[in-house]
Enzyme design. Sequence first.
Site, PDB file in Angstrom:
ATOM      1  N   LEU A  12       0.845  -1.202   0.000  1.00 12.90           N
ATOM      2  CA  LEU A  12       0.000   0.000   0.000  1.00 12.90           C
ATOM      3  C   LEU A  12       0.878   1.249   0.000  1.00 12.90           C
ATOM      4  CD1 LEU A  12      -2.847  -0.928   2.503  1.00 12.90           C
ATOM      5  CD2 LEU A  12      -2.557  -1.533   0.082  1.00 12.90           C
ATOM      6  N   GLY A  15      -0.689   6.638   0.341  1.00 16.55           N
ATOM      7  CA  GLY A  15      -0.767   7.686   1.368  1.00 16.55           C
ATOM      8  C   GLY A  15      -0.276   9.020   0.839  1.00 16.55           C
ATOM      9  N   ARG A  19       2.747  14.957   6.489  1.00 16.15           N
ATOM     10  CA  ARG A  19       3.695  15.377   7.531  1.00 16.15           C
ATOM     11  C   ARG A  19       5.153  15.413   7.062  1.00 16.15           C
ATOM     12  NH1 ARG A  19       2.190  11.684  12.409  1.00 16.15           N
ATOM     13  NH2 ARG A  19       0.926  10.600  10.853  1.00 16.15           N
ATOM     14  N   TYR A 354      40.196  14.288 -13.602  1.00 16.36           N
ATOM     15  CA  TYR A 354      38.826  13.933 -13.975  1.00 16.36           C
ATOM     16  C   TYR A 354      38.860  13.057 -15.214  1.00 16.36           C
ATOM     17  CZ  TYR A 354      34.214  14.040 -16.024  1.00 16.36           C
ATOM     18  OH  TYR A 354      33.031  13.652 -16.575  1.00 16.36           O
ATOM     19  N   ASN A 374      35.268  15.980 -22.044  1.00 17.14           N
ATOM     20  CA  ASN A 374      34.348  15.016 -22.667  1.00 17.14           C
ATOM     21  C   ASN A 374      33.042  15.643 -23.137  1.00 17.14           C
ATOM     22  OD1 ASN A 374      33.730  15.487 -19.930  1.00 17.14           O
ATOM     23  ND2 ASN A 374      32.491  13.631 -19.839  1.00 17.14           N
ATOM     24  N   TYR A 375      32.862  16.948 -22.902  1.00 21.24           N
ATOM     25  CA  TYR A 375      31.529  17.538 -23.084  1.00 21.24           C
ATOM     26  C   TYR A 375      31.657  18.900 -23.742  1.00 21.24           C
ATOM     27  CZ  TYR A 375      26.796  18.920 -21.505  1.00 21.24           C
ATOM     28  OH  TYR A 375      25.502  19.309 -21.428  1.00 21.24           O
ATOM     29  N   ARG A 428      52.035  21.888 -26.479  1.00 24.43           N
ATOM     30  CA  ARG A 428      52.076  23.050 -25.580  1.00 24.43           C
ATOM     31  C   ARG A 428      53.052  24.047 -26.187  1.00 24.43           C
ATOM     32  NH1 ARG A 428      55.505  19.259 -21.761  1.00 24.43           N
ATOM     33  NH2 ARG A 428      57.568  19.801 -22.545  1.00 24.43           N
TER      34      ARG A 428
HETATM   35  C1  UD1 Z   1      -2.714   1.513  10.440  1.00 24.26           C
HETATM   36  C2  UD1 Z   1      -3.621   0.493  11.071  1.00 24.26           C
HETATM   37  C3  UD1 Z   1      -3.361   0.456  12.572  1.00 24.26           C
HETATM   38  C4  UD1 Z   1      -1.911   0.174  12.854  1.00 24.26           C
HETATM   39  C5  UD1 Z   1      -1.020   1.176  12.118  1.00 24.26           C
HETATM   40  C6  UD1 Z   1       0.427   0.761  12.219  1.00 24.26           C
HETATM   41  C7  UD1 Z   1      -5.635   0.529   9.720  1.00 24.26           C
HETATM   42  C8  UD1 Z   1      -7.038   0.992   9.600  1.00 24.26           C
HETATM   43  N1  UD1 Z   1      -4.988   0.874  10.819  1.00 24.26           N
HETATM   44  O1  UD1 Z   1      -3.099   2.783  10.938  1.00 24.26           O
HETATM   45  O2  UD1 Z   1      -4.160  -0.557  13.175  1.00 24.26           O
HETATM   46  O3  UD1 Z   1      -1.656   0.209  14.243  1.00 24.26           O
HETATM   47  O4  UD1 Z   1      -1.357   1.218  10.722  1.00 24.26           O
HETATM   48  O5  UD1 Z   1       1.243   1.737  11.680  1.00 24.26           O
HETATM   49  O6  UD1 Z   1      -5.157  -0.182   8.859  1.00 24.26           O
HETATM   50  N2  UD1 Z   1      -3.168   3.579   2.766  1.00 24.26           N
HETATM   51  C9  UD1 Z   1      -3.578   3.596   1.450  1.00 24.26           C
HETATM   52  N3  UD1 Z   1      -4.842   3.964   1.162  1.00 24.26           N
HETATM   53  C10 UD1 Z   1      -5.751   4.307   2.119  1.00 24.26           C
HETATM   54  C11 UD1 Z   1      -5.312   4.292   3.460  1.00 24.26           C
HETATM   55  C12 UD1 Z   1      -4.022   3.935   3.749  1.00 24.26           C
HETATM   56  O7  UD1 Z   1      -2.798   3.266   0.548  1.00 24.26           O
HETATM   57  O8  UD1 Z   1      -6.881   4.608   1.774  1.00 24.26           O
HETATM   58  C13 UD1 Z   1      -1.783   3.168   3.073  1.00 24.26           C
HETATM   59  C14 UD1 Z   1      -0.928   4.299   3.604  1.00 24.26           C
HETATM   60  O9  UD1 Z   1      -0.229   4.928   2.559  1.00 24.26           O
HETATM   61  C15 UD1 Z   1       0.028   3.555   4.532  1.00 24.26           C
HETATM   62  C16 UD1 Z   1      -0.810   2.405   5.040  1.00 24.26           C
HETATM   63  O10 UD1 Z   1      -1.841   2.212   4.108  1.00 24.26           O
HETATM   64  O11 UD1 Z   1       1.137   3.036   3.842  1.00 24.26           O
HETATM   65  C17 UD1 Z   1      -1.374   2.637   6.432  1.00 24.26           C
HETATM   66  O12 UD1 Z   1      -2.190   3.774   6.436  1.00 24.26           O
HETATM   67  P1  UD1 Z   1      -2.144   4.816   7.624  1.00 24.26           P
HETATM   68  O13 UD1 Z   1      -3.078   5.916   7.304  1.00 24.26           O
HETATM   69  O14 UD1 Z   1      -0.751   5.155   7.976  1.00 24.26           O
HETATM   70  O15 UD1 Z   1      -2.789   3.934   8.781  1.00 24.26           O
HETATM   71  P2  UD1 Z   1      -2.632   4.194  10.332  1.00 24.26           P
HETATM   72  O16 UD1 Z   1      -3.636   5.166  10.755  1.00 24.26           O
HETATM   73  O17 UD1 Z   1      -1.231   4.435  10.670  1.00 24.26           O
END
Ligand code: UD1
Length: 457
Positions: A12, A15, A19, A354, A374-375, A428
């Site tokens: 996944l 995100g 932050r 170089y 070279n360039y 030279r």
């Molecule tokens: C998640 C877990 C939580 C766990 C924590 C550990 C869920 C609902 N919760 O929470 O239980 O303790 O991780 O770090 O799973 N992502 C997507 N699409 C989305 C949502 C998320 O791709 O719609 C990806 C994010 O980019 C990330 C991962 O899933 O890589 C986790 O998502 P994040 O929002 O960080 O979940 P947490 O709230 O940290």
Amino acid sequence: MPKETPVLAVVLAAGEGTRMKSALPKVLHTVAGLPLVGHAIRSAQEAGCNRLAVVIGPDRPDVAKAVAAIAPEAQVFEQKERRGTAHAVLQAAPAIEAGCRALVVLFGDTPLIRAETIRALADSVAEGGNAVAVLGFEAADPTGYGRLLTEAGELVAIREHKDASEAERQVRLCNGGLMALRGDIALDLLRAVGSNNAQNEFYLPDCVSLARQRGERATVIRVPEQEALGVNDRVQLAACEAVLQKRLRETHMRNGVTMIAPETVYLSLDTEIGRDVVVEPNVVFGPGVTVEEGAVIHAFSHLEGAKVGRGASVGPFARLRPGADLATKAKVGNFVEIKNAVLGEGAKVSHLTYLGDATVGAEANIGAGTITCNYDGYNKFQTEIGAHAFIGSNSALVAPVKIGDGAFVGSGSVVTKDVPANALAVARGHQVVKAEWATHFRARPENVAKAAKKSGA
Ligand code: UD1
Ligand code: MG
């Protein structure tokens, strides 16, 4: 399910990573020379996951490109709307429908997960009779994490922090996020997940209680908190980097590499170093470096995309850029930069040089201050230097140009034409010597007067 049925990893990476405060998507920030998403991919591959899917955010051709570069075989799916972790996994439904023994869900921002852990998660559902296996850890501060709720030692549910009761919030065993689902039940569980919760999101962790409702078992694979460390901001990025660097240094030292001050050596995940290599303090290995047995990398050198042959010597203060290829016992000394250049066996480039887009034959000697030009601002051109050639100090070799085997170039030359084998090229100005010129110069009345004033006479 037969052993040959694949294990599918879904990473996944949709995100937003707000932050990080960055123009770059979070999963493309690097640790140990590899984007975060690459770490999840590499660990999955190392764990034996033989099919790979990555879920990325909408309009992220940069992430898709990075994934394709790291794992061309990976299927990439787009999650158009961010509706939760279960929703994200379901974007890869076509890959799941193709059938798998185990589906392992990994997070693109959790780079410290070890391959053994992924294997344990997959095995626990593929062979251990569980429908779900969850990564768990004891959190020093569990705030924000999902809590693993157990009854009589069995995992029964995961409660997100925002949905948890006061009593549930006391639980310190937390969800590390990663999860394995048994292949035959994975889609059924994912599709059953609802969004009736504090965040109106489809939670992947709900697969645990859904599996229990179907009379299936769920289990926890425990790891130290450090392994589950995720990256949300740049402080955590640096913390992950520190953990990975320590791991990599220790692996190389255990494999026979001497590091005089390991804490000052920076490695990439793909750095390959042979036995009896000595790495002095303050050396940086960018991506794509191989160092063969017995070579020495002296202090303050920076290497990237380079190969260093057996017994070769690099630095101190050397820079090897992509395409630098040093044969056995070649020597690259201080303040030398090498880019896209092959150095033959025993060739020496000892100081202040170089070499770019060049080949240097065996045992050739490149004098201090040699530059390959070279360039021309538009195109790059090749310089070929033959075996046993000797390039005098402070020469400029204007490419394209060839210096034949055994040829000499007089120092200070600007070489624009090919030099045949065993010839001497001097390009030279001729030296002019005027006898007693300095004596006459000093004797000029105005110079005599100035000298007298300076000495206070
Ligand atoms: C998640 C877990 C939580 C766990 C924590 C550990 C869920 C609902 N919760 O929470 O239980 O303790 O991780 O770090 O799973 N992502 C997507 N699409 C989305 C949502 C998320 O791709 O719609 C990806 C994010 O980019 C990330 C991962 O899933 O890589 C986790 O998502 P994040 O929002 O960080 O979940 P947490 O709230 O940290
Ligand atoms: Mg998170």
